[in-house]
Structures are given as structure tokens and as C-alpha cells.
Design a protein around this motif. Structure first.
Motif, PDB file in Angstrom:
ATOM      1  N   LYS A 103      16.444  -8.231 -22.993  1.00 48.38           N
ATOM      2  CA  LYS A 103      15.357  -8.786 -23.797  1.00 48.38           C
ATOM      3  C   LYS A 103      14.977 -10.185 -23.324  1.00 48.38           C
ATOM      4  CE  LYS A 103      16.902  -8.205 -28.016  1.00 48.38           C
ATOM      5  NZ  LYS A 103      16.933  -8.127 -29.500  1.00 48.38           N
ATOM      6  N   TYR A 104      15.956 -10.920 -22.837  1.00 49.41           N
ATOM      7  CA  TYR A 104      15.671 -12.261 -22.319  1.00 49.41           C
ATOM      8  C   TYR A 104      14.858 -12.185 -21.023  1.00 49.41           C
ATOM      9  CZ  TYR A 104      18.530 -14.714 -25.737  1.00 49.41           C
ATOM     10  OH  TYR A 104      19.017 -15.249 -26.910  1.00 49.41           O
ATOM     11  N   LEU A 105      15.132 -11.167 -20.221  1.00 50.53           N
ATOM     12  CA  LEU A 105      14.354 -10.983 -18.997  1.00 50.53           C
ATOM     13  C   LEU A 105      12.900 -10.634 -19.344  1.00 50.53           C
ATOM     14  CD1 LEU A 105      14.431 -10.854 -15.879  1.00 50.53           C
ATOM     15  CD2 LEU A 105      14.822  -8.393 -16.103  1.00 50.53           C
ATOM     16  N   LEU A 106      12.706  -9.780 -20.336  1.00 50.24           N
ATOM     17  CA  LEU A 106      11.347  -9.433 -20.766  1.00 50.24           C
ATOM     18  C   LEU A 106      10.629 -10.670 -21.300  1.00 50.24           C
ATOM     19  CD1 LEU A 106      11.909  -6.012 -22.594  1.00 50.24           C
ATOM     20  CD2 LEU A 106      11.026  -6.400 -20.282  1.00 50.24           C
ATOM     21  N   ALA A 107      11.334 -11.497 -22.058  1.00 49.59           N
ATOM     22  CA  ALA A 107      10.725 -12.707 -22.601  1.00 49.59           C
ATOM     23  C   ALA A 107      10.315 -13.660 -21.482  1.00 49.59           C
ATOM     24  CB  ALA A 107      11.694 -13.394 -23.555  1.00 49.59           C
ATOM     25  N   PHE A 108      11.162 -13.785 -20.458  1.00 49.82           N
ATOM     26  CA  PHE A 108      10.817 -14.642 -19.314  1.00 49.82           C
ATOM     27  C   PHE A 108       9.580 -14.108 -18.599  1.00 49.82           C
ATOM     28  CE2 PHE A 108      10.984 -15.140 -14.707  1.00 49.82           C
ATOM     29  CZ  PHE A 108      10.910 -16.527 -14.598  1.00 49.82           C
ATOM     30  N   TYR A 109       9.534 -12.808 -18.384  1.00 44.90           N
ATOM     31  CA  TYR A 109       8.389 -12.181 -17.703  1.00 44.90           C
ATOM     32  C   TYR A 109       7.094 -12.425 -18.471  1.00 44.90           C
ATOM     33  CZ  TYR A 109       5.223  -8.315 -16.556  1.00 44.90           C
ATOM     34  OH  TYR A 109       4.122  -7.559 -16.241  1.00 44.90           O
ATOM     35  N   ARG A 110       7.151 -12.298 -19.786  1.00 47.20           N
ATOM     36  CA  ARG A 110       5.948 -12.425 -20.601  1.00 47.20           C
ATOM     37  C   ARG A 110       5.516 -13.877 -20.778  1.00 47.20           C
ATOM     38  NH1 ARG A 110       8.392  -7.881 -24.740  1.00 47.20           N
ATOM     39  NH2 ARG A 110       7.735  -6.080 -23.497  1.00 47.20           N
ATOM     40  N   ALA A 111       6.477 -14.777 -20.797  1.00 42.92           N
ATOM     41  CA  ALA A 111       6.150 -16.184 -21.024  1.00 42.92           C
ATOM     42  C   ALA A 111       5.878 -16.933 -19.722  1.00 42.92           C
ATOM     43  CB  ALA A 111       7.289 -16.869 -21.783  1.00 42.92           C
ATOM     44  N   GLY A 112       6.531 -16.516 -18.627  1.00 46.49           N
ATOM     45  CA  GLY A 112       6.269 -17.131 -17.332  1.00 46.49           C
ATOM     46  C   GLY A 112       7.187 -18.267 -16.945  1.00 46.49           C
ATOM     47  N   SER A 113       8.038 -18.727 -17.864  1.00 48.31           N
ATOM     48  CA  SER A 113       8.970 -19.804 -17.541  1.00 48.31           C
ATOM     49  C   SER A 113      10.143 -19.767 -18.514  1.00 48.31           C
ATOM     50  CB  SER A 113       8.288 -21.172 -17.620  1.00 48.31           C
ATOM     51  OG  SER A 113       7.962 -21.491 -18.966  1.00 48.31           O
ATOM     52  N   LEU A 114      11.233 -20.448 -18.140  1.00 46.86           N
ATOM     53  CA  LEU A 114      12.399 -20.477 -19.013  1.00 46.86           C
ATOM     54  C   LEU A 114      12.100 -21.172 -20.335  1.00 46.86           C
ATOM     55  CD1 LEU A 114      15.256 -21.378 -16.475  1.00 46.86           C
ATOM     56  CD2 LEU A 114      14.734 -19.138 -17.461  1.00 46.86           C
ATOM     57  N   SER A 115      11.388 -22.311 -20.252  1.00 45.04           N
ATOM     58  CA  SER A 115      11.102 -23.074 -21.470  1.00 45.04           C
ATOM     59  C   SER A 115      10.193 -22.306 -22.424  1.00 45.04           C
ATOM     60  CB  SER A 115      10.480 -24.426 -21.117  1.00 45.04           C
ATOM     61  OG  SER A 115       9.279 -24.248 -20.365  1.00 45.04           O
ATOM     62  N   SER A 116       9.164 -21.636 -21.869  1.00 43.72           N
ATOM     63  CA  SER A 116       8.254 -20.869 -22.720  1.00 43.72           C
ATOM     64  C   SER A 116       8.965 -19.663 -23.328  1.00 43.72           C
ATOM     65  CB  SER A 116       7.034 -20.409 -21.914  1.00 43.72           C
ATOM     66  OG  SER A 116       6.277 -21.511 -21.469  1.00 43.72           O
ATOM     67  N   ALA A 117       9.837 -19.028 -22.536  1.00 39.05           N
ATOM     68  CA  ALA A 117      10.622 -17.911 -23.072  1.00 39.05           C
ATOM     69  C   ALA A 117      11.537 -18.389 -24.189  1.00 39.05           C
ATOM     70  CB  ALA A 117      11.434 -17.270 -21.951  1.00 39.05           C
ATOM     71  N   ALA A 118      12.117 -19.574 -24.015  1.00 35.72           N
ATOM     72  CA  ALA A 118      12.988 -20.133 -25.047  1.00 35.72           C
ATOM     73  C   ALA A 118      12.213 -20.368 -26.346  1.00 35.72           C
ATOM     74  CB  ALA A 118      13.613 -21.437 -24.545  1.00 35.72           C
ATOM     75  N   ASP A 119      10.977 -20.870 -26.219  1.00 33.54           N
ATOM     76  CA  ASP A 119      10.150 -21.101 -27.413  1.00 33.54           C
ATOM     77  C   ASP A 119       9.870 -19.791 -28.139  1.00 33.54           C
ATOM     78  OD1 ASP A 119      10.051 -23.791 -26.888  1.00 33.54           O
ATOM     79  OD2 ASP A 119       8.135 -23.709 -25.837  1.00 33.54           O
ATOM     80  N   ARG A 120       9.596 -18.743 -27.383  1.00 35.85           N
ATOM     81  CA  ARG A 120       9.314 -17.436 -27.988  1.00 35.85           C
ATOM     82  C   ARG A 120      10.527 -16.894 -28.736  1.00 35.85           C
ATOM     83  NH1 ARG A 120       5.516 -13.479 -25.583  1.00 35.85           N
ATOM     84  NH2 ARG A 120       3.807 -14.621 -24.633  1.00 35.85           N
ATOM     85  N   LEU A 121      11.711 -17.116 -28.160  1.00 29.97           N
ATOM     86  CA  LEU A 121      12.935 -16.538 -28.721  1.00 29.97           C
ATOM     87  C   LEU A 121      13.604 -17.437 -29.751  1.00 29.97           C
ATOM     88  CD1 LEU A 121      14.364 -15.173 -25.355  1.00 29.97           C
ATOM     89  CD2 LEU A 121      13.434 -13.796 -27.223  1.00 29.97           C
TER      90      LEU A 121
END
Length: 282
Positions: free
Chosen positions: A7-25
């Protein structure tokens, strides 16, 4: 394979960066990085790599992992809905993406009525100038002012309205001598921007010394008495600060399309929201 790490990999793919994925999660970037490292160690394959510019990107293996992960995610969502009955109940969250003016002038004024009729549904309205990706699961529904050019076989799209346009000026003011409010050069591709560029050029019409970057800005500029412009009737017709002008009469229409995930289209909450949106534009 640990689904939580995937799920973290999907979040990174959708957000485009580690920081943006972190914000989503709702976590920090260190947690995302740790989860992705754990996933790579678990499967023994590198899923991420640094590009020449220094940004973190998916490898070809990472792309394949995302494809299978999205398939698994969809299957789990469908299974959950069937087992819990959520697919038959009008409850849950629905994310809707559209340009700011649609959210503020069409959806938002009617949200309270929708929520009274459907108390189990939570609406998330995202105002986006860019076209949010449904294939990346960035949203559940998208309202587009124009025929979609993306989506693929897993996304449904249907035309729900056609917007007619008219010339508008500030209410109570003789607009004949007012300059025309056009758009910022970055938005020159908009149909109404192209129409004004084509039809006002040869007339030597005065152009206002302000160029908003979106339709909401144009409407507010006209209401403030700065000038006149071409605006969709559906968006300007109920604004008492504006008045429709006799001339010119632009032969200009713009399609409105509703997009959503094919695998979610039959869920009760999605049906309720899609019917509501179609009614608002009818």
C-alpha cells in the motif's frame, strides 16, 4: 508479500514523492521510506531508483508491482463491499475532483441538501486545475469540462451536459465601453479564451489589464466592474452581480463529462452521487 507495505508503494506511485505519499497516509516520510525498503527486501527486487535529476522513481519491476497491487486493491475493495453489504448501502466516502468554479458554484451550494437525503455518504470535494488521474486512484469521480483523453478501460466516462456561453458584464453598468477580460496565457487553450482571441482581435476591442488564470477569477473580475467577458450561462446565470449582454452572441459550447471507476459504478454511494451530479447539470 506484505499487503501493508505494498500500500505504501501504491501511495508513492500516486503521490509522486515520499513526502506527498506521507501526507496522504498520515505518517512521516521516514515511515514511508522504511516500509518501501522492507518491501524491496521482502521480495528481493529493487523497486525504486534515483533518476539523473535526483528524484526517486519506480523501476520496471516497481511498475509491475504497482499494476498487480492495483488489481489486488480493486479485488479487496469489491470483496469487502460484497461481504459487508457496503455496496448496497448508501454509506462511505466519495472523492470528487473538479475545477474550482464547478465546486464553488454548482456543487457546494447544493451539498447540504444532498447530505440531508444521504446522511451516510461523506463527500470530499477537491478543487484541481490539473486533470486528476483516476487510473492512479487519486479520486473516485472527476467532472471534466471537455471530452476526456485519458482513463482507459477501467474508467467509465459519459457526457452529462453541454454548457452554452454568453457575454456578461457587471450588473447595473453600461458595459459597452468596458474592456474585455481575457485569460492568463497559460490558460489560452480554454474554448472561451480562444473564442475571444479569434473574434476580438480584428475588432480592435479594448483588453483589460488583468488576466485571471481561471474562470472563477474571470467571474469575480466582471462582478467587480473591471470589464466584460464570455462565461458559461450555467455558472453566471444565478449570480445577481452579473448581467447578460445582448452582443456578442458566441456560438460556443463546452461539454461536461463525468468519469468514475468502472468497478465502483454499481456501488450505492456512487450511484447516489452520480445521479446528484447529473441532476445539478441538467
Amino acid at each position: 508479500m506484505n499487503w501493508e507495505n505494498l500500500k505504501y508503494l501504491l501511495a508513492f506511485y500516486r503521490a509522486g514523492s515520499l513526502s506527498s505519499a506521507a501526507d496522504r497516509l498520515g505518517v512521516d516520510a521516514t515511515t514511508v521510506s522504511r516500509r518501501l525498503t522492507a518491501l524491496q527486501k521482502e521480495i528481493g527486487t529493487q523497486l525504486l531508483e534515483r533518476s539523473a535529476s535526483g528524484s526517486l522513481e519506480l523501476t520496471s519491476a516497481g511498475q509491475r508491482a504497482v499494476t498487480y497491487g492495483e488489481t489486488l486493491e480493486t479485488s479487496l475493495n469489491v470483496l469487502t463491499s460484497e461481504l459487508t453489504g457496503a455496496g448496497l448501502a448508501e454509506e462511505g466516502m466519495v472523492r470528487i475532483s473538479s475545477v474550482p468554479v464547478v465546486n464553488t458554484r454548482i456543487l457546494m451550494p447544493q451539498v447540504s441538501g444532498f447530505c440531508r437525503r444521504h446522511p451516510g455518504i461523506e463527500l470530499h470535494l477537491a478543487s484541481e486545475i490539473r486533470n486528476v488521474s483516476l487510473t492512479r486512484r487519486e479520486t473516485d469521480m472527476a467532472i471534466r469540462l471537455g471530452r476526456p483523453r485519458d482513463g482507459g478501460q477501467n474508467v467509465t466516462a459519459r457526457r452529462i451536459a453541454v454548457l452554452e456561453h454568453a457575454a456578461y458584464g457587471p450588473a447595473g453598468v453600461s458595459a459597452g465601453d468596458l474592456p474585455w477580460i481575457t485569460y492568463h496565457e497559460n490558460m489560452s487553450f480554454l474554448p472561451q479564451a480562444r473564442w475571444m482571441a479569434d473574434h476580438l482581435k480584428g475588432e480592435g476591442a479594448a483588453i483589460a489589464r488583468i488576466r485571471p488564470s481561471d474562470l472563477e477569477g474571470v467571474i469575480e473580475a466582471v462582478a467587480a466592474g473591471i470589464g466584460r467577458s464570455i462565461i458559461p450561462k450555467r455558472l453566471a446565470g444565478t449570480d445577481h452581480r452579473l448581467q447578460v449582454l445582448d452582443e456578442p452572441k458566441p456560438d460556443l459550447q463546452r461539454e461536461v463529462w463525468l468519469m468514475q471507476h468502472a468497478d465502483q459504478a454499481g456501488l450505492a454511494r456512487m450511484l447516489a452521487v452520480s445521479r446528484w451530479i447529473e441532476e445539478l447539470f441538467s
